[in-house]
Structure formats: C-alpha cells, structure tokens
Scaffold this motif. Sequence first.
Motif, PDB file in Angstrom:
ATOM      1  N   PRO A   1       0.840  -1.209   0.000  1.00  0.00           N
ATOM      2  CA  PRO A   1       0.000   0.000   0.000  1.00  0.00           C
ATOM      3  C   PRO A   1       0.870   1.251   0.000  1.00  0.00           C
ATOM      4  O   PRO A   1       2.009   1.237   0.470  1.00  0.00           O
TER       5      PRO A   1
ATOM      6  N   CYS B   1     -17.407  10.527   3.918  1.00  0.00           N
ATOM      7  CA  CYS B   1     -17.450   9.738   2.683  1.00  0.00           C
ATOM      8  C   CYS B   1     -18.782   9.844   1.934  1.00  0.00           C
ATOM      9  O   CYS B   1     -18.793   9.865   0.708  1.00  0.00           O
TER      10      CYS B   1
ATOM     11  N   GLY C   1     -15.821   5.886  -3.536  1.00  0.00           N
ATOM     12  CA  GLY C   1     -15.835   4.833  -4.545  1.00  0.00           C
ATOM     13  C   GLY C   1     -14.556   4.763  -5.337  1.00  0.00           C
ATOM     14  O   GLY C   1     -14.300   3.766  -6.023  1.00  0.00           O
ATOM     15  N   GLU C   2     -13.726   5.818  -5.290  1.00  0.00           N
ATOM     16  CA  GLU C   2     -12.446   5.844  -5.993  1.00  0.00           C
ATOM     17  C   GLU C   2     -11.331   6.309  -5.055  1.00  0.00           C
ATOM     18  O   GLU C   2     -10.285   6.763  -5.504  1.00  0.00           O
ATOM     19  N   CYS C   3     -11.549   6.186  -3.762  1.00  0.00           N
ATOM     20  CA  CYS C   3     -10.649   6.769  -2.763  1.00  0.00           C
ATOM     21  C   CYS C   3      -9.638   5.739  -2.275  1.00  0.00           C
ATOM     22  O   CYS C   3     -10.018   4.686  -1.755  1.00  0.00           O
ATOM     23  N   ASP C   4      -8.355   6.064  -2.442  1.00  0.00           N
ATOM     24  CA  ASP C   4      -7.304   5.168  -1.952  1.00  0.00           C
ATOM     25  C   ASP C   4      -7.366   5.021  -0.441  1.00  0.00           C
ATOM     26  O   ASP C   4      -7.145   3.933   0.103  1.00  0.00           O
TER      27      ASP C   4
ATOM     28  N   GLN D   1      -9.978   5.256   1.503  1.00  0.00           N
ATOM     29  CA  GLN D   1     -11.136   4.422   1.799  1.00  0.00           C
ATOM     30  C   GLN D   1     -10.794   2.942   1.616  1.00  0.00           C
ATOM     31  O   GLN D   1     -11.040   2.106   2.491  1.00  0.00           O
ATOM     32  N   ASP D   2     -10.179   2.637   0.474  1.00  0.00           N
ATOM     33  CA  ASP D   2      -9.851   1.237   0.166  1.00  0.00           C
ATOM     34  C   ASP D   2      -8.813   0.683   1.133  1.00  0.00           C
ATOM     35  O   ASP D   2      -8.948  -0.450   1.634  1.00  0.00           O
ATOM     36  N   GLN D   3      -7.779   1.461   1.389  1.00  0.00           N
ATOM     37  CA  GLN D   3      -6.691   0.934   2.214  1.00  0.00           C
ATOM     38  C   GLN D   3      -7.050   0.926   3.696  1.00  0.00           C
ATOM     39  O   GLN D   3      -6.500   0.129   4.467  1.00  0.00           O
TER      40      GLN D   3
ATOM     41  N   MET E   1      -9.906  -0.023   4.725  1.00  0.00           N
ATOM     42  CA  MET E   1     -10.609  -1.306   4.844  1.00  0.00           C
ATOM     43  C   MET E   1      -9.627  -2.471   4.828  1.00  0.00           C
ATOM     44  O   MET E   1      -9.783  -3.454   5.556  1.00  0.00           O
ATOM     45  N   ALA E   2      -8.581  -2.366   4.019  1.00  0.00           N
ATOM     46  CA  ALA E   2      -7.669  -3.498   3.840  1.00  0.00           C
ATOM     47  C   ALA E   2      -6.585  -3.561   4.912  1.00  0.00           C
ATOM     48  O   ALA E   2      -6.175  -4.654   5.301  1.00  0.00           O
TER      49      ALA E   2
ATOM     50  N   TRP F   1     -19.919   4.424  -9.831  1.00  0.00           N
ATOM     51  CA  TRP F   1     -20.622   3.206 -10.259  1.00  0.00           C
ATOM     52  C   TRP F   1     -21.865   3.496 -11.100  1.00  0.00           C
ATOM     53  O   TRP F   1     -22.450   2.590 -11.658  1.00  0.00           O
TER      54      TRP F   1
END
Length: 702
Positions: A35, A110, A117-120, A122-124, A126-127, A225
Amino acid sequence: MTDLRKVKIDGVEHEVPAEYTLMQACEEYGGAEIPRFCYHERLSIAGNCRMCLVEWEGAPKPQASCALQVKDLRPNRDGTPAHIKTNSPLVKKAREGVMEFLLINHPLDCPICDQGGECDLQDQAMAYGRDFSRFEENKRAVDDKHMGPLVNTIMTRCIQCTRCVRFITEVAGVQEIGLVNRGENAEITTYLEKSLTSELSGNVIDLCPVGALTSKPYAFNARPWELDKVESVDVMDAVGSNIRIDSRRDAVLRILPMINDDVNEEWISDKTRFVWDGLARQRLDRPFIRENGNLRQASWDEALGLAAEKLKGDPSKTAAIAGDLCDAESMYALKELMGSLGVKNIDCRQDGSLIGTGAREGYLFNSSIAGIDDADAILFIGTNPRLEAPIINARIRKRWITGDLEIGMIGDTVDLTYDYHHVGTSAADLAAFSRARKGFAPILKKAENPMIIVGAGALVGEAGQALLAALATLMSGPKFVREGWNALNILHTAAARVGGLDLGFLPGTDGKSTEAILAGAEAGEIETVYLLGADEFDASRLKDTFVIYQGHHGDAGAHVADIILPGCAYTEKDGLYVNTEGRVQMGMRAVPPKGMAKEDWAIVRALSAAIGRVLPFDSQSALRDQMIEKHPTFGALGYAPGAASAADFDLSQLGTDGTLSDAPLKSPVTDFYMTNPIARASNVMAECSAGVDKPTYSEAAE
C-alpha cells in the motif's frame, strides 16, 4: 549490464536489479501488494506517508519500501541475502498504526465526498486499518484554498502526501502549490491564494489519494458506479491523448486520462479534461435552411435535396473545406463525393499552410513523442508547445530536468516552464543561425539526437515553404536524418490535420487551397462551399457564397451557413484520428447523437444518394475497408512510424526555395482555452480564459 543483487522476499530468494526500490522488488518479483499514498511512479520520492512499511529482518524498525533501494541492503552476518517481509505481524501492526494516524484528523464525510468509490484512503483503510478508533480528541480543521475554476478543495481531508506539490513543481513546472508550517499545523496551500495557471493543473485531481482535491465542474454530479466508461481519443489538440469518457445516459460527465507511455503517459491537459460541458451547449441538433436571411427548421430530405441541387452546379465554382475536429472516415467520404463531382477545390488546411504534398515525413513529428526522451538538443521554430501541446511540453520538461538537454528558440519569448536560448524571432534569423559558430547553433549541430520542432504557425503560405527549404539546408548534417533518427518534427495543432493530409484532402490539379477558396468566394469565382466542421477562419469572407455547413456546434461556420446538416461530436461517433506523429488511433462512441444529428460519414453517404452519385459503401466498416485499401497507413492502429523510413527521406524535396520572411514568428494559439467550437461553447473554458493573461510572455534564458 544490469547489476543484480540477491534478496529474499517473504522467504523466497530472488535476483533483483540493484537500483530497484524495495517496493518495486516486492511487487514485481515477490508478487506482494504494497500500500502507498505518497509514492507515485512518475514523481520524485517523498517518503511522507509511511504506509509502505516492510520488515527488514534484523533491522531495528520497519522500513519505508519506497525510499530504500535494493543496493542499500547489506547481507546477513552469515552471508545470506537480506530478508524482506511484507506480511509479518510487525508489518501488519505498523501499517495499522500509520493508518490510525492518517485518520486522526480525516473527517468521516465519505457519503458527501466526490472521491467516494475511488478513494485510496477508503480502500486501504478497509484493507490495512483497524476496525475501531481510539481517538477521542477534537479533529483539526483546515481552511479550504482557492485554486481556480477547475480544482475544488476540502483541505481538512488532506493527508499531506504532497503528490500535488511534486506534480505541479516537477511535471507542470509552475511551482504554485506548496506545504507550509510544520507538525500538526502543516497544510497544503497555493502561494498567496492564487489560482493555478498551469494547462495541466487538473491532473492533481487524479493524483490526490483522498478527497482533498476534486473536480469543481464535476462536483456532486454522479458516483463512479453510475457511469458508463468508454476508452477513446482526445481531439482538443494533435497529440492524440488516450482518454476515458464517463457518461450517464446521454450526457458526458467527465473525461479522464488513460495510460499510454508512448503518447500522453498518464496526463491530459485541462482543456481535454474539462471541455465536456461544451458538448451539451450551442448544439446543432436538426437540419436548418436559410430563407430571407433567417434559419428555419427543415427535414433531412429537404435539406439534403437543396444541398444536392447546389452541388450539381459547375465543379470549378464549388469547394470543400474540412475542419480541425473531423474523423478520417468523414473526410474520406467527402473527398470521394467531391471527386465524383469533379470538384478539385478541396482542402483540410484551414490555417493556410501548404504542406502535405510531398513525402509523409515532410509533415509528421518524426522523432515521435517518446523520442523526446532520447533528444539532447531541441530547436523550436515558431511554436509555443506549452499552449499548442501541453503534454509534449511536459515531456520536454521531463527530459530537460535530467540536465542532458539544451533548447533553442526562434520565435516569441514565452514561458515554457524551462530555460532555453533565444536565438531569433523570424524565419530570416534561421539563415544566420545556420552560419553561427557560437551560441546554440554548434550545440545543435554536434548533438547526437537533435530535434527541430516547427510550429504550424510558421508554415503558413509560401513563407512556410521557404522556411522548410532553409531547414533542409540546416539538416544536411549526418546526424539530423539517418537510419533510426529523423530530426524534423512538425507540431500540428489540429486533430484532423495529419489524417486529412494522409487522405490527400488537398487541392487537385489546378484546384484552389483554403486561402484561394476564400479569395475566390469574395471575388464571385466560388459559388458553393461545403464546410465539414470548418470554423477556424474568417467566415465573413463567405457572406456572398452559398454555404453548406455540416457540424455539431453553432460556431463561425454555422453563422454564415445557408444549409446546416447536424453532425456528431467526437464523443458521439466511432472514428479514426491520426496524431501529429502519424499514429492512427480509434475514438469510440460514448453517448448517442443529439436530436436529429447523424454520423458525419452517413450524412455524406446520404447526400451522395440525393445527388445521384452514390458512394460505394453502406456501412462504416465497408468505408474503412475501402479507405485502408487506398491509404494503407490507416490499417496500422496504434503505430507511429517514427524514423522508420528516415534513410529514404529526400530532404531536397522539403519546401520550395524562396525569401525567408523577417516577420516575427508567432504561435497560432493565443488563447489555450478557446481553440475549437466545443471549447468556445464551454462555460468552464470561458471562465478559465477570462482568468488568464493572453499570451503570457517572459524573459528567456540567454
């Protein structure tokens, strides 16, 4: 020979190039996912976010994998390779800690953030983040900054990754964004609250990994989306940038870059990105016929019938001009129709240049856009690439930053974001430059890979032909045109120009060029003119001529038209376009045509039937088959010829001898945001145009 080093990644030993960072090594050789927020492949390394931490077995703490190279790793005491772990408990805990710090002041908005929906982040989160928060103090708030009409700011969301700072400084070259203060008070700001002036400023929106910098025109329009996505080609200039068009139902809502390292890398200009609102304004969506000085709505049959009647007249008194945004299929169809009628007065060069009659190398960007990376000396002649082709200008700046490139200019002194030697202002100065024994001239002649970039504005009329002939003399040295390298580069500004020249959309024997057509119209020698999206000339010169205008916007050509045949914009049709380096690319339809508009090749095909000279194709695929059979270059999609035929290029055929003009050479683009009908219909482009000084001049380095 590449220096390889042994390194163990997650227990598996690999041989990795020594100059690789640990991040590159772990991802390319170890197959790990690392990441990151601050790291970007095309920007310098900052090491700000620490999200890319990995464990170096034996090291006292986790390491930032973006800032540590493989060659910096020492072997273990027993001689075994260093061991890097990307998924150990220490790495997991470290990343969770970094994410927790990043989220300390980041607002939980958010649901209303355009980056959703395209946010780094946000995604990271979660991960790699925790599933709970320990933060109870008040969050820090940061004032939003004014960055102009294109970039919206919500700076409380900023995580200080500095991607925007590095892009605007290193790639755009304007140094208008910076980081001020330290520690908890650090924040990104523009200097003196000034609007961004770079033609590439919109790229910071893509680079921002959170919702701190978003698109102001696109704000609150849609969620990712909800959008249909189509890959296509830009037509705002002749670079042919690869783009993605995002639409919902029948409306284009945004345009984003696609990666193509040979063309635009992953950047696009602000005009390319934000012109989309002009696609819905001032549109021609039904046929019109002028009666008693006023336009009235008409049916397709009536409009085509009247146009057919006019085109059946004397072919010597009929002419056709193709515009700057035309696809190759429409120009081919119109050329075939005019040929069947015996019309020789056709031209695709609205600017009055006379190039295109000789070898293809005489009007291409022969060194190729990617070839700029190998150049060690560049001479500009009558061009301002910052306004004519911002993507090419950024590529030149990238090469200049390495320190291995010297640049000279014959023309106006303009701010190109890099230093250059100003060696003249007019074509006449080229003769003195060729004889010079000091300054930039010997640098160019001794260069291993020299480039000469000639602007479209320097090639107008007979003076342009004399300039090309003088260039042929300058390029007589062995390093200018040789196997594998051709230093001659014509920088076009029109997306349709090279395609039109490849098709031979040029005057036939004894036919008239654009300037002669306009002069003939004023003198009464030309009675009917067919304009295929042609708007970039003084249309008032056609006031005494019967004008058939086929296009998609109510611009200059439509204002003088007696018949209007509504066509499609580039987002509403499939079409082939050829960029300035001769690369054939396919644009794809993203939305349906407006109202009663039809695809341009189909309009010409229907007109041929009304005239009684039916063109021999009933579909676009059949048209392309015929076009490629007659002009094979259109069959090589995505291929730029470069210097493939340099050894066979006859410089003696370049231009015609004449007197070099002493008039100052100027770029044809004085207002970057107002160069075509779509841009002139755009409210966003109008706001941008109103906010800049035109043109921007500054002192060049001597």
